[in-house]
Design a protein around this motif. Structure first.
Motif, short mmCIF file in Angstrom:
data_model
loop_
_atom_site.label_atom_id
_atom_site.label_comp_id
_atom_site.label_asym_id
_atom_site.label_seq_id
_atom_site.Cartn_x
_atom_site.Cartn_y
_atom_site.Cartn_z
N PHE A 320 -4.59 23.88 4.52
CA PHE A 320 -4.26 22.71 5.34
C PHE A 320 -5.18 21.56 4.92
O PHE A 320 -6.23 21.76 4.31
CB PHE A 320 -4.42 23.00 6.83
CG PHE A 320 -5.84 23.29 7.26
CD1 PHE A 320 -6.66 22.28 7.74
CD2 PHE A 320 -6.36 24.57 7.19
CE1 PHE A 320 -7.97 22.52 8.13
CE2 PHE A 320 -7.66 24.85 7.58
CZ PHE A 320 -8.46 23.83 8.06
N GLY A 321 -4.76 20.35 5.28
CA GLY A 321 -5.57 19.18 4.96
C GLY A 321 -5.66 18.92 3.46
O GLY A 321 -4.84 19.39 2.67
N ASN A 322 -6.67 18.17 3.07
CA ASN A 322 -6.95 17.86 1.67
C ASN A 322 -8.14 18.72 1.23
O ASN A 322 -9.28 18.48 1.63
CB ASN A 322 -7.30 16.38 1.50
CG ASN A 322 -6.14 15.46 1.89
OD1 ASN A 322 -5.32 15.12 1.05
ND2 ASN A 322 -6.09 15.05 3.15
N TRP A 323 -7.85 19.76 0.44
CA TRP A 323 -8.91 20.68 0.03
C TRP A 323 -9.75 20.07 -1.08
O TRP A 323 -9.24 19.61 -2.09
CB TRP A 323 -8.29 21.99 -0.47
CG TRP A 323 -9.29 22.92 -1.08
CD1 TRP A 323 -10.51 23.29 -0.57
CD2 TRP A 323 -9.18 23.59 -2.35
NE1 TRP A 323 -11.15 24.15 -1.42
CE2 TRP A 323 -10.37 24.37 -2.53
CE3 TRP A 323 -8.19 23.64 -3.33
CZ2 TRP A 323 -10.59 25.14 -3.65
CZ3 TRP A 323 -8.41 24.41 -4.46
CH2 TRP A 323 -9.60 25.16 -4.61
N MET A 324 -11.07 20.10 -0.87
CA MET A 324 -12.04 19.69 -1.86
C MET A 324 -12.87 20.90 -2.24
O MET A 324 -13.59 21.47 -1.40
CB MET A 324 -12.96 18.59 -1.31
CG MET A 324 -12.25 17.31 -0.86
SD MET A 324 -11.70 16.26 -2.24
CE MET A 324 -9.96 16.74 -2.33
N SER A 325 -12.81 21.31 -3.50
CA SER A 325 -13.49 22.51 -3.97
C SER A 325 -15.00 22.28 -4.09
O SER A 325 -15.45 21.22 -4.55
CB SER A 325 -12.92 22.93 -5.32
OG SER A 325 -13.68 23.97 -5.89
N THR A 326 -15.77 23.30 -3.72
CA THR A 326 -17.22 23.26 -3.94
C THR A 326 -17.60 23.83 -5.30
O THR A 326 -18.77 23.76 -5.69
CB THR A 326 -17.96 24.05 -2.85
OG1 THR A 326 -17.47 25.40 -2.84
CG2 THR A 326 -17.77 23.41 -1.48
N ASP A 327 -16.64 24.42 -6.01
CA ASP A 327 -16.85 24.91 -7.38
C ASP A 327 -18.09 25.80 -7.49
O ASP A 327 -18.91 25.64 -8.40
CB ASP A 327 -16.95 23.73 -8.35
CG ASP A 327 -16.88 24.16 -9.81
OD1 ASP A 327 -16.32 25.24 -10.07
OD2 ASP A 327 -17.39 23.43 -10.68
N GLY A 328 -18.25 26.71 -6.55
CA GLY A 328 -19.37 27.65 -6.60
C GLY A 328 -20.67 27.13 -6.06
O GLY A 328 -21.69 27.83 -6.11
#
Length: 354
Positions: A320-328
Motif C-alpha cells: 500500500f502507499g508509495n513504497w520506498m526501499s531501505t535497500d538493506g
C-alpha cells in the motif's frame, strides 16, 4: 609550493588527507554496510574534488560541468542534474545557452566551499529560472560579475566563487536539460601549461574538500539521529542556510527501523511547483535510484482519493502507499522538499509493524 609539487610532498600530503578522512568512516559507522559505503563515499568525493579543483579549476578559463557520475553530496536530489564551475568573483563572465524544458532551473553564485573557505560559506547571488529572460528560440545570456550588466545578471562577491546550476526534472525521460557554456570576459589569452603552484593548491583543495564534506554531512546525520529519529524536521543544517535554495523548504530526518518495522509518512502536499521525498544512507547519499524505488515526486506519487500521500519506508513492499526501499539499511537519512510552496506542511510520521 613549487618544491613541494616537484618533490612529491604535495601528492603525499594529499594521500595523507584521504587516509585521515578514512578514520572518520571508522568512527561514525554503526555497521559493516556503513563502513563499505563510507569508503565508497570518500572515493566519490575524491573523484569529484580532483575533477573540480584540477581539471576545471582555472577561473580564467572556467567550465560549467556536471559532477562525475554517482558523486553524491548532502541529500542529493535523484530528480536533479547539478552543474557547477569555479570563477573569480572580481572578474566578469558570460553564461549563454539554450533553456531547454527542464521543470525547475536556478543559478546561484556561492562563496567558500566545504573544507576550503568554509568560514565564508554564503550566497552572493541567485537567479531563478522563472525570471530568466530568453528569446523566441529559448536562448539566453547571463552576465556574471560584481556589477549589474544586461537583463539577466548573477551577482558575485570579491571572494572566490562557485557557480551552481540546479535542474529538477518531473519527467526526466521527456524534459530537456539546458545547454550551457561560460566564458571569462576579462581574458582572451590561451591557457598556459599547468603551473606547479596551481596544481599544488588544487591538491590541497581536493583533500580538504573530501575531509570537509564527509565531516559536515555525517555530522549532520548524527544530529538528526539525535533530534529527528523517525521524524522529519525543519532543523537548520548546512543546506538550509548558506548552500540552500531560497525557493525550497526542506525537511530532514532519519529512519531507524528494526526487522518487521516500517516508517509511515502521511501528508497532503501544499500548493507548490515541485516536491519530492527520498531515502538516503548514513552518509547522506541518496540510495541507488537507478534500480530501486527510493524516491517519489509530485508527478510520480500515487495519491489517496482525498489527495493525500502515504509513503512507506521499509525493507519490502508492504502493498500500500508509495513504497520506498531501505535497500538493506537499518539506519539512514530521509528528506522531503517543497519547492515554491505557498505554505509548509508538517507530515505525520510514525513507526508501524508490517
Amino acid at each position: 609550493m613549487y618544491d613541494k609539487v616537484v618533490s612529491g610532498r604535495a601528492w603525499a600530503e594529499f594521500c595523507d588527507a584521504l587516509k585521515a578522512a578514512g578514520d572518520l568512516v571508522q568512527e561514525r559507522s554503526t555497521c559493516d554496510l556503513d563502513r563499505v559505503e563510507g569508503y565508497r563515499f570518500l572515493s566519490r568525493l575524491a573523484r569529484g574534488g580532483l575533477y573540480s579543483s584540477i581539471e576545471t579549476g582555472d577561473v580564467r578559463f572556467p567550465v560549467l560541468t556536471t559532477m562525475p557520475d554517482q558523486v553524491k553530496i548532502g541529500s542529493d536530489n535523484p530528480d536533479s542534474l547539478y552543474m557547477s564551475g569555479n570563477i573569480d568573483g572580481r572578474l566578469n563572465y558570460r553564461i549563454s545557452g539554450q533553456r531547454g524544458t527542464v521543470h525547475y532551473l536556478s543559478f546561484t553564485a556561492f562563496t567558500g566551499n566545504y573544507g576550503v573557505g568554509q568560514e565564508r560559506l554564503g550566497q552572493a547571488g541567485f537567479l531563478h529560472g522563472g525570471d530568466l529572460l530568453v528569446d523566441d528560440d529559448g536562448r539566453f545570456e547571463i552576465f556574471v560579475g560584481p556589477e549589474r550588466r544586461g537583463d539577466n545578471w548573477l551577482r558575485t562577491s570579491p571572494e572566490p566563487t562557485l557557480i551552481a546550476i540546479r535542474q529538477f526534472f518531473l519527467d526526466r525521460d521527456n524534459e530537456l536539460p539546458i545547454s550551457v557554456r561560460i566564458e571569462c570576459l576579462d581574458h582572451d589569452d590561451l591557457p598556459p601549461p599547468l603551473p606547479a603552484e596551481r596544481f599544488g593548491k588544487a591538491l590541497e583543495s581536493a583533500g580538504a574538500f573530501v575531509a570537509g564534506v564527509s565531516a559536515v554531512f555525517s555530522g549532520w546525520v548524527d544530529d538528526l539521529g539525535a533530534n529527528a529519529r523517525n521524524a522529519l524536521t525543519l532543523e537548520a543544517g548546512p543546506m538550509q542556510g548558506a548552500w540552500g535554495d531560497p525557493n525550497q523548504i526542506f525537511r530532514h530526518g532519519t529512519y531507524d527501523l528494526d526487522d518487521g518495522e516500517a516508517l509511515l509518512i502521511e501528508f497532503t502536499p501544499p500548493e507548490c511547483f515541485y516536491w519530492n521525498f527520498q531515502v538516503d544512507n548514513r552518509w547522506m547519499e541518496s540510495l541507488d535510484y537507478r534500480r530501486l524505488p527510493v524516491t517519489v515526486n509530485k508527478r510520480t506519487a500515487r495519491y489517496e482519493p482525498d489527495g493525500s500521500v502515504r509513503i512507506v519506508v521499509a525493507a519490502d513492499d508492504p502493498g500500500f502507499g508509495n513504497w520506498m526501499s531501505t535497500d538493506g539499511h537499518r539506519f539512514g537519512a530521509i528528506g522531503l522538499r517543497w519547492n515554491q510552496a505557498v505554505t509548509d506542511v508538517e507530515p505525520e510520521v510514525r513507526v508501524i509493524s508490517v
